[in-house]
Design an enzyme around this catalytic site. Sequence first.
Site, PDB file in Angstrom:
ATOM      1  N   GLY A  14      86.284 106.528  34.277  1.00  0.00           N
ATOM      2  CA  GLY A  14      86.511 105.884  35.577  1.00  0.00           C
ATOM      3  C   GLY A  14      87.250 106.728  36.598  1.00  0.00           C
ATOM      4  O   GLY A  14      87.908 106.175  37.490  1.00  0.00           O
ATOM      5  N   MET A  89      76.641 104.514  31.828  1.00  0.00           N
ATOM      6  CA  MET A  89      75.845 105.392  30.975  1.00  0.00           C
ATOM      7  C   MET A  89      74.607 104.736  30.359  1.00  0.00           C
ATOM      8  O   MET A  89      73.991 105.307  29.456  1.00  0.00           O
ATOM      9  CB  MET A  89      76.724 105.977  29.868  1.00  0.00           C
ATOM     10  CG  MET A  89      77.842 106.883  30.386  1.00  0.00           C
ATOM     11  SD  MET A  89      77.259 108.217  31.477  1.00  0.00           S
ATOM     12  CE  MET A  89      76.539 109.328  30.259  1.00  0.00           C
ATOM     13  N   ARG A  90      74.257 103.534  30.820  1.00  0.00           N
ATOM     14  CA  ARG A  90      73.050 102.893  30.296  1.00  0.00           C
ATOM     15  C   ARG A  90      71.962 102.906  31.354  1.00  0.00           C
ATOM     16  O   ARG A  90      72.268 102.980  32.551  1.00  0.00           O
ATOM     17  CB  ARG A  90      73.347 101.432  29.929  1.00  0.00           C
ATOM     18  CG  ARG A  90      74.365 101.270  28.824  1.00  0.00           C
ATOM     19  CD  ARG A  90      73.779 101.718  27.505  1.00  0.00           C
ATOM     20  NE  ARG A  90      74.658 101.317  26.421  1.00  0.00           N
ATOM     21  CZ  ARG A  90      74.247 100.629  25.355  1.00  0.00           C
ATOM     22  NH1 ARG A  90      72.976 100.278  25.236  1.00  0.00           N
ATOM     23  NH2 ARG A  90      75.094 100.305  24.405  1.00  0.00           N
ATOM     24  N   LEU A  92      69.466 101.012  33.646  1.00  0.00           N
ATOM     25  CA  LEU A  92      69.507  99.656  34.199  1.00  0.00           C
ATOM     26  C   LEU A  92      68.140  98.995  34.094  1.00  0.00           C
ATOM     27  O   LEU A  92      67.102  99.642  34.229  1.00  0.00           O
ATOM     28  CB  LEU A  92      69.927  99.710  35.663  1.00  0.00           C
ATOM     29  CG  LEU A  92      71.425  99.846  35.927  1.00  0.00           C
ATOM     30  CD1 LEU A  92      71.657 100.169  37.397  1.00  0.00           C
ATOM     31  CD2 LEU A  92      72.196  98.594  35.521  1.00  0.00           C
ATOM     32  N   ASN A 106      74.284 105.794  42.949  1.00  0.00           N
ATOM     33  CA  ASN A 106      74.760 106.450  41.726  1.00  0.00           C
ATOM     34  C   ASN A 106      75.315 107.815  42.105  1.00  0.00           C
ATOM     35  O   ASN A 106      74.924 108.394  43.120  1.00  0.00           O
ATOM     36  CB  ASN A 106      73.582 106.625  40.755  1.00  0.00           C
ATOM     37  CG  ASN A 106      73.986 107.321  39.468  1.00  0.00           C
ATOM     38  OD1 ASN A 106      75.020 107.003  38.870  1.00  0.00           O
ATOM     39  ND2 ASN A 106      73.183 108.290  39.028  1.00  0.00           N
ATOM     40  N   HIS A 108      75.724 111.681  40.366  1.00  0.00           N
ATOM     41  CA  HIS A 108      75.263 112.493  39.240  1.00  0.00           C
ATOM     42  C   HIS A 108      75.788 113.917  39.418  1.00  0.00           C
ATOM     43  O   HIS A 108      75.721 114.466  40.521  1.00  0.00           O
ATOM     44  CB  HIS A 108      73.731 112.496  39.202  1.00  0.00           C
ATOM     45  CG  HIS A 108      73.183 113.296  38.062  1.00  0.00           C
ATOM     46  ND1 HIS A 108      73.177 112.829  36.756  1.00  0.00           N
ATOM     47  CD2 HIS A 108      72.630 114.534  38.017  1.00  0.00           C
ATOM     48  CE1 HIS A 108      72.644 113.748  35.975  1.00  0.00           C
ATOM     49  NE2 HIS A 108      72.305 114.800  36.705  1.00  0.00           N
ATOM     50  N   VAL A 143      65.347 107.695  35.895  1.00  0.00           N
ATOM     51  CA  VAL A 143      66.747 108.115  35.794  1.00  0.00           C
ATOM     52  C   VAL A 143      67.062 109.252  36.776  1.00  0.00           C
ATOM     53  O   VAL A 143      66.317 110.235  36.871  1.00  0.00           O
ATOM     54  CB  VAL A 143      67.040 108.585  34.346  1.00  0.00           C
ATOM     55  CG1 VAL A 143      68.416 109.237  34.242  1.00  0.00           C
ATOM     56  CG2 VAL A 143      66.949 107.413  33.398  1.00  0.00           C
ATOM     57  N   ASP A 144      68.163 109.083  37.528  1.00  0.00           N
ATOM     58  CA  ASP A 144      68.659 110.117  38.453  1.00  0.00           C
ATOM     59  C   ASP A 144      67.634 110.517  39.511  1.00  0.00           C
ATOM     60  O   ASP A 144      67.540 111.693  39.904  1.00  0.00           O
ATOM     61  CB  ASP A 144      69.165 111.356  37.677  1.00  0.00           C
ATOM     62  CG  ASP A 144      70.296 110.993  36.727  1.00  0.00           C
ATOM     63  OD1 ASP A 144      71.098 110.113  37.070  1.00  0.00           O
ATOM     64  OD2 ASP A 144      70.365 111.567  35.624  1.00  0.00           O
ATOM     65  N   ALA A 172      84.691 117.706  43.194  1.00  0.00           N
ATOM     66  CA  ALA A 172      83.811 117.488  44.355  1.00  0.00           C
ATOM     67  C   ALA A 172      83.285 116.051  44.369  1.00  0.00           C
ATOM     68  O   ALA A 172      83.164 115.432  45.435  1.00  0.00           O
ATOM     69  CB  ALA A 172      82.651 118.479  44.308  1.00  0.00           C
TER      70      ALA A 172
HETATM   71  C1  GRF Z   1      80.697 111.754  36.342  1.00  0.00           C
HETATM   72  O1  GRF Z   1      80.506 113.139  36.179  1.00  0.00           O
HETATM   73  C2  GRF Z   1      79.510 111.132  37.020  1.00  0.00           C
HETATM   74  O2  GRF Z   1      78.889 111.966  37.949  1.00  0.00           O
HETATM   75  C3  GRF Z   1      78.578 110.900  35.852  1.00  0.00           C
HETATM   76  O3  GRF Z   1      79.410 110.493  34.795  1.00  0.00           O
HETATM   77  C4  GRF Z   1      80.726 111.022  35.013  1.00  0.00           C
HETATM   78  C5  GRF Z   1      81.656 109.861  35.035  1.00  0.00           C
HETATM   79  O4  GRF Z   1      82.992 110.245  35.119  1.00  0.00           O
HETATM   80  N1  GRF Z   1      77.549 109.956  36.199  1.00  0.00           N
HETATM   81  P1  GRF Z   1      84.108 109.173  35.483  1.00  0.00           P
HETATM   82  O5  GRF Z   1      83.931 108.024  34.482  1.00  0.00           O
HETATM   83  O6  GRF Z   1      83.867 108.723  36.893  1.00  0.00           O
HETATM   84  O7  GRF Z   1      85.398 109.886  35.303  1.00  0.00           O
END
Ligand code: GRF
Length: 224
Positions: A14, A89-90, A92, A106, A108, A143-144, A172
């Site tokens: 998070g 991480m799932r 949707l 999202n 990435h 995805v992505d 970043a």
């Molecule tokens: C981040 O690198 C985000 O881009 C990717 O998963 C990671 C999550 O990190 N989708 P956090 O939980 O926000 O620290």
Amino acid sequence: MPRLKVGVLISGRGSNLQALIDAARAPDYPAEIALVLSNNPAAAGLERAAKAGIPHRAIPHPDRASFAAAADSALREAGIGLVALAGYMRILDSGFVAAWRDRLINIHPSLLPSFPGLHPQRQALAAGVRFSGCTVHFVRDAVDTGPIVAQAAVPVLAGDDEDRLADRILAAEHRVYPLAVRLFAEGRLTVAGGAVAIAGAREAEGTLLNPDGAAVGPLASAGG
Ligand code: GRF
């Protein structure tokens, strides 16, 4: 003007959620983090929400459809106008993606469309790119993928391993996600076809070289 209510979906640490929470503390920030949902009850991000006094909940994920149904009602009850995935991480449910189309973003850790999916930093190192970075995009089924809102580029440096590169990209991410949410909340984004137009944004200028142009010259030890 009432602030846009943002719902954040997480699965873990998070840190992007934290960046959004911190940004929303500024009185002139046009959005508030109003709800945090996690598929993982042990997600550290839930603690961050608790500390910030933000309503938060773990929702069981026996399958995509049940998670989506429960998440959807929670988000609607909370009056959410934008859903931000932050390390969710799932995959949707596609009904959820359709229902929140153009109100679902999202982040990435690569310059999409390069390196979607898992381990994007590892993919970037293996490809030998000189820059990587991160992308905030509207979510589509694959995805992505989806129209790109904002990106940040960072150099890949000699001696980088996955963790070093991931840390540089993460720093970043923490800048670009609050920026993207701000642009959405200010009503400045228009999705047209596969691209996003941004009203009134100052665009990046200049060209970055890696290696830096100034550093390109004869090696001190190179014989003539
Ligand atoms: C981040 O690198 C985000 O881009 C990717 O998963 C990671 C999550 O990190 N989708 P956090 O939980 O926000 O620290």
